[in-house]
Design an enzyme around this catalytic site. Structure first.
Site, PDB file in Angstrom:
ATOM      1  N   LYS A 212       0.819  -1.208   0.000  1.00  0.00           N
ATOM      2  CA  LYS A 212       0.000   0.000   0.000  1.00  0.00           C
ATOM      3  C   LYS A 212       0.858   1.265   0.000  1.00  0.00           C
ATOM      4  O   LYS A 212       2.070   1.224   0.177  1.00  0.00           O
ATOM      5  CB  LYS A 212      -0.978  -0.032   1.175  1.00  0.00           C
ATOM      6  CG  LYS A 212      -2.033  -1.128   1.009  1.00  0.00           C
ATOM      7  CD  LYS A 212      -3.073  -1.134   2.098  1.00  0.00           C
ATOM      8  CE  LYS A 212      -4.114  -2.220   1.840  1.00  0.00           C
ATOM      9  NZ  LYS A 212      -5.148  -2.283   2.888  1.00  0.00           N
ATOM     10  N   ARG A 248      -1.812 -10.370   5.991  1.00  0.00           N
ATOM     11  CA  ARG A 248      -2.374 -10.551   4.656  1.00  0.00           C
ATOM     12  C   ARG A 248      -1.401  -9.931   3.659  1.00  0.00           C
ATOM     13  O   ARG A 248      -1.192  -8.717   3.660  1.00  0.00           O
ATOM     14  CB  ARG A 248      -3.738  -9.874   4.569  1.00  0.00           C
ATOM     15  CG  ARG A 248      -4.432  -9.988   3.216  1.00  0.00           C
ATOM     16  CD  ARG A 248      -5.757  -9.218   3.248  1.00  0.00           C
ATOM     17  NE  ARG A 248      -6.489  -9.333   1.999  1.00  0.00           N
ATOM     18  CZ  ARG A 248      -6.305  -8.550   0.938  1.00  0.00           C
ATOM     19  NH1 ARG A 248      -5.389  -7.594   0.972  1.00  0.00           N
ATOM     20  NH2 ARG A 248      -7.031  -8.720  -0.164  1.00  0.00           N
TER      21      ARG A 248
END
Length: 266
Positions: A212, A248
């Protein structure tokens, strides 16, 4: 944590990301064909993933909404194929209850809802009905906080309580602070620093920050999504040291040894 015959208690475990979408921010279009998807699942399972998170709609900033019928068409054949070929847990990454129900019927084991049951008001009841784990993620419409850590914790506490009231067993409630969702870079960093507070809420915590924008920022601000895996792994270690139990990630191999070593030291 035990789900059916799968015991994922003890050391922290890895959830591998499988986006069966054309527009996900780092791997859109890579796994839209079943054989491509299965090859990636085989790789992630071999590398140590305990859970495969299947998503049929991108949730990146500016994503294109996908109708329920199309989302089901994307995820159900993949989930069926995974469960036929691999002995691995599968989570369905969706906020639409109809998609979630179809995914469970196809063999999915876990619900992963980026709106924590708020989108259509039926997801918590489905988790209770099917007696399956549900991951409740913090999300909101705007990047506006007075104290992001306290507000995220308050939101997650309220959604967990709503799940309990809907009949979800406490052991089936997992939480996710929602890095990258309605949070700018500075807010994500503040939340990273307060991650131990999230982990003290009394529920297993999923940490999802793989590739991200905040990872790019911490690396210097000029990296492509696929170049952020080492930064992601560093943050996986940070998260586990604070008490997170599931990470994750897109790159399972790069995180495997870090997760294994760090989780034995806490």
């Amino acid at each position: 944590m035990k789900i059916g015959k799968h015991d994922i208690s003890g050391n922290a475990c890895i959830m591998g990301v499988l986006n069966v979408t054309p527009d996900s921010f780092s791997d859109g279009g890579h796994y839209t064909e079943i054989e491509q998807a299965l090859a990636q699942v085989a790789k992630m399972v071999e590398e140590g993933a305990k859970i495969i998170d299947v998503g049929g709609e991108s949730t990146r900033p500016g994503y294109t909404f996908v109708e329920t019928e199309e989302e089901i068409t994307r995820v159900v054949p993949v989930i069926k194929a995974i469960k036929e070929r691999f002995d691995v847990l599968v989570s369905i990454d969706t906020y639409k209850t109809e998609t979630a129900r179809a995914a469970l019927e196809a063999g999915a084991d876990i619900l992963n809802d980026v709106w924590a049951g708020l989108y259509d008001g039926q997801m918590l009841a489905l988790a209770a009905e099917k007696n399956v784990p549900i991951i409740l993620m913090h999300n909101q419409d705007e990047e506006s906080y007075q104290n992001i850590t306290l507000e995220v914790c308050d939101f997650l506490n309220k959604r967990a309580q709503a799940a309990l009231e809907a009949g979800v067993a406490k052991e089936n409630i997992w939480i996710d602070p929602g890095f990258g969702f309605a949070k700018n870079v500075e807010q994500n960093i503040d939340l990273l620093k307060g991650l131990d507070k999230v982990c003290q809420l009394g529920y297993p915590v999923l940490f999802g920050i793989s590739r991200k924008r905040v990872v790019d920022y911490l690396l210097g601000g000029d990296t492509a999504a696929l170049e952020r895996d080492m930064g992601t792994a560093a943050l996986s270690a940070w998260a586990i040291s604070k008490g997170c139990q599931i990470v994750r990630v897109h790159n399972v191999d790069l995180n495997r040894d870090i997760v294994k070593v760090i989780s034995q030291l806490i």
